[in-house]
Structure formats: C-alpha cells, structure tokens
Design a protein around this motif. Sequence first.
Motif, PDB file in Angstrom:
ATOM      1  N   SER A 100     -15.121  21.019   2.529  1.00 48.57           N
ATOM      2  CA  SER A 100     -14.945  19.583   2.287  1.00 48.57           C
ATOM      3  C   SER A 100     -14.560  18.816   3.545  1.00 48.57           C
ATOM      4  CB  SER A 100     -13.897  19.355   1.200  1.00 48.57           C
ATOM      5  OG  SER A 100     -12.607  19.686   1.663  1.00 48.57           O
ATOM      6  N   GLY A 101     -14.267  19.523   4.617  1.00 53.35           N
ATOM      7  CA  GLY A 101     -13.959  18.858   5.876  1.00 53.35           C
ATOM      8  C   GLY A 101     -12.475  18.788   6.146  1.00 53.35           C
ATOM      9  N   PRO A 102     -12.137  18.138   7.241  1.00 53.38           N
ATOM     10  CA  PRO A 102     -10.726  18.061   7.627  1.00 53.38           C
ATOM     11  C   PRO A 102      -9.916  17.251   6.619  1.00 53.38           C
ATOM     12  CG  PRO A 102     -12.124  16.901   9.214  1.00 53.38           C
ATOM     13  CD  PRO A 102     -13.019  17.493   8.188  1.00 53.38           C
ATOM     14  N   ALA A 103      -8.646  17.567   6.540  1.00 59.31           N
ATOM     15  CA  ALA A 103      -7.753  16.866   5.622  1.00 59.31           C
ATOM     16  C   ALA A 103      -7.558  15.429   6.068  1.00 59.31           C
ATOM     17  CB  ALA A 103      -6.408  17.577   5.576  1.00 59.31           C
ATOM     18  N   LYS A 104      -7.383  14.562   5.082  1.00 58.84           N
ATOM     19  CA  LYS A 104      -7.120  13.152   5.367  1.00 58.84           C
ATOM     20  C   LYS A 104      -5.635  12.903   5.194  1.00 58.84           C
ATOM     21  CE  LYS A 104     -11.649  11.986   3.627  1.00 58.84           C
ATOM     22  NZ  LYS A 104     -12.411  11.462   2.514  1.00 58.84           N
ATOM     23  N   SER A 105      -5.123  11.897   5.874  1.00 56.52           N
ATOM     24  CA  SER A 105      -3.696  11.601   5.745  1.00 56.52           C
ATOM     25  C   SER A 105      -3.405  11.133   4.317  1.00 56.52           C
ATOM     26  CB  SER A 105      -3.267  10.543   6.754  1.00 56.52           C
ATOM     27  OG  SER A 105      -3.961   9.338   6.502  1.00 56.52           O
ATOM     28  N   PHE A 106      -2.205  11.438   3.852  1.00 57.58           N
ATOM     29  CA  PHE A 106      -1.812  11.124   2.486  1.00 57.58           C
ATOM     30  C   PHE A 106      -0.569  10.269   2.519  1.00 57.58           C
ATOM     31  CE2 PHE A 106       0.572  12.195  -1.402  1.00 57.58           C
ATOM     32  CZ  PHE A 106      -0.363  11.841  -2.351  1.00 57.58           C
ATOM     33  N   ASP A 107      -0.650   9.093   1.921  1.00 51.42           N
ATOM     34  CA  ASP A 107       0.490   8.194   1.829  1.00 51.42           C
ATOM     35  C   ASP A 107       1.076   8.309   0.429  1.00 51.42           C
ATOM     36  OD1 ASP A 107       2.339   6.162   1.744  1.00 51.42           O
ATOM     37  OD2 ASP A 107       0.977   4.613   2.481  1.00 51.42           O
ATOM     38  N   CYS A 108       2.192   8.990   0.322  1.00 53.88           N
ATOM     39  CA  CYS A 108       2.822   9.258  -0.968  1.00 53.88           C
ATOM     40  C   CYS A 108       3.178   7.964  -1.702  1.00 53.88           C
ATOM     41  CB  CYS A 108       4.072  10.110  -0.751  1.00 53.88           C
ATOM     42  SG  CYS A 108       4.902  10.609  -2.268  1.00 53.88           S
ATOM     43  N   ASN A 109       3.719   6.991  -0.981  1.00 54.34           N
ATOM     44  CA  ASN A 109       4.131   5.730  -1.624  1.00 54.34           C
ATOM     45  C   ASN A 109       2.925   4.970  -2.158  1.00 54.34           C
ATOM     46  OD1 ASN A 109       6.876   6.149  -1.192  1.00 54.34           O
ATOM     47  ND2 ASN A 109       6.754   5.306   0.880  1.00 54.34           N
ATOM     48  N   ALA A 110       1.831   4.954  -1.415  1.00 54.13           N
ATOM     49  CA  ALA A 110       0.619   4.272  -1.884  1.00 54.13           C
ATOM     50  C   ALA A 110       0.051   4.989  -3.111  1.00 54.13           C
ATOM     51  CB  ALA A 110      -0.419   4.228  -0.769  1.00 54.13           C
ATOM     52  N   PHE A 111       0.100   6.306  -3.118  1.00 55.42           N
ATOM     53  CA  PHE A 111      -0.380   7.066  -4.269  1.00 55.42           C
ATOM     54  C   PHE A 111       0.445   6.748  -5.511  1.00 55.42           C
ATOM     55  CE2 PHE A 111      -0.004  10.871  -6.938  1.00 55.42           C
ATOM     56  CZ  PHE A 111      -1.326  11.023  -7.327  1.00 55.42           C
ATOM     57  N   LYS A 112       1.768   6.756  -5.359  1.00 52.53           N
ATOM     58  CA  LYS A 112       2.640   6.430  -6.491  1.00 52.53           C
ATOM     59  C   LYS A 112       2.378   5.018  -7.005  1.00 52.53           C
ATOM     60  CE  LYS A 112       6.552   9.414  -5.356  1.00 52.53           C
ATOM     61  NZ  LYS A 112       7.971   9.420  -4.964  1.00 52.53           N
ATOM     62  N   ALA A 113       2.187   4.075  -6.101  1.00 48.89           N
ATOM     63  CA  ALA A 113       1.909   2.691  -6.513  1.00 48.89           C
ATOM     64  C   ALA A 113       0.612   2.619  -7.304  1.00 48.89           C
ATOM     65  CB  ALA A 113       1.870   1.774  -5.282  1.00 48.89           C
ATOM     66  N   ARG A 114      -0.440   3.324  -6.841  1.00 47.28           N
ATOM     67  CA  ARG A 114      -1.720   3.343  -7.583  1.00 47.28           C
ATOM     68  C   ARG A 114      -1.546   3.934  -8.965  1.00 47.28           C
ATOM     69  NH1 ARG A 114      -3.748   5.358  -2.777  1.00 47.28           N
ATOM     70  NH2 ARG A 114      -4.124   7.398  -3.724  1.00 47.28           N
ATOM     71  N   MET A 115      -0.788   5.019  -9.057  1.00 45.33           N
ATOM     72  CA  MET A 115      -0.589   5.685 -10.352  1.00 45.33           C
ATOM     73  C   MET A 115       0.230   4.810 -11.300  1.00 45.33           C
ATOM     74  SD  MET A 115      -2.265   8.452 -10.397  1.00 45.33           S
ATOM     75  CE  MET A 115      -3.490   7.679  -9.374  1.00 45.33           C
ATOM     76  N   HIS A 116       1.257   4.124 -10.780  1.00 42.70           N
ATOM     77  CA  HIS A 116       2.061   3.233 -11.627  1.00 42.70           C
ATOM     78  C   HIS A 116       1.187   2.083 -12.118  1.00 42.70           C
ATOM     79  CE1 HIS A 116       5.980   5.065 -11.341  1.00 42.70           C
ATOM     80  NE2 HIS A 116       5.896   5.136 -10.022  1.00 42.70           N
ATOM     81  N   ALA A 117       0.355   1.528 -11.256  1.00 39.40           N
ATOM     82  CA  ALA A 117      -0.527   0.440 -11.652  1.00 39.40           C
ATOM     83  C   ALA A 117      -1.558   0.911 -12.690  1.00 39.40           C
ATOM     84  CB  ALA A 117      -1.224  -0.146 -10.434  1.00 39.40           C
ATOM     85  N   LYS A 118      -2.082   2.088 -12.469  1.00 40.25           N
ATOM     86  CA  LYS A 118      -3.121   2.628 -13.364  1.00 40.25           C
ATOM     87  C   LYS A 118      -2.560   2.923 -14.760  1.00 40.25           C
ATOM     88  CE  LYS A 118      -6.396   6.469 -13.709  1.00 40.25           C
ATOM     89  NZ  LYS A 118      -6.959   7.641 -13.030  1.00 40.25           N
TER      90      LYS A 118
END
Length: 122
Positions: A100-118
Amino acid sequence: MKLGRLQFYISLINDGLAEQGRGRRLLDGKACHILAAKETAMGTMNISLPDPMKSWVEDQAKSGRYANSSDYVRDLIRRDRMRHDAIAEIQAAVDAGIASGPAKSFDCNAFKARMHAKHAGK
C-alpha cells in the motif's frame, strides 16, 4: 473408514473424541469439526518415531482424550494446517500493507473530531 451418504464424521477439537452420527451436534459445549462426505476413505501411513515420542503418542491415546494413536496424530495435523492457514492469512495482510506504500502521517485530534462529527446524531 467409509461413511454413508447421510452420515457425518464429527471430530471434537477440544477433547479429541470422535463419533459418527447423523446431523449436526455440539456435545458438552465443545467445538467440533463436521465433515460431510458421501464417502471418506482413510489411507495408511507408517511413521518412525524415537521411543520417547512413541511413548508420548501412546500415552495421549491412553489418557482417554483420543480414541487411539492415529486420532492423536490426525489432531496434530489438523491443528498444524489451521496454524499454517492463520500464518498465511497474516502474511497476506502484511504483504498488502507493504504494497500500500509508505505510511501517511496521522493526526489523532483530527481523527477524533471526524468521528465525533460523524457519530454525533446517533
């Protein structure tokens, strides 16, 4: 061993007992393999073992957990095949991850915000 068209060979994983019967059964809450076959033939194989290993196999059969030495060896082979399949599945996932290629950076706070919104309305 040949089984009739409607018969099933049940091999209990947890306690190694084998029994022929009709239909699907779960004995004493144990997990079981159910192999349906019109005809199941068993071949013969001679295996040379050092005396300590031979004694171990015979002791397993005498313990009552297995019907005989062959049943114990069949259980070992069955478990080895399941282990091999599990390793192959894990290796396939690792290979897919590498491909799948090199790992991409992961922003934990942005992920949590997306999940809370979803999931906010649920």
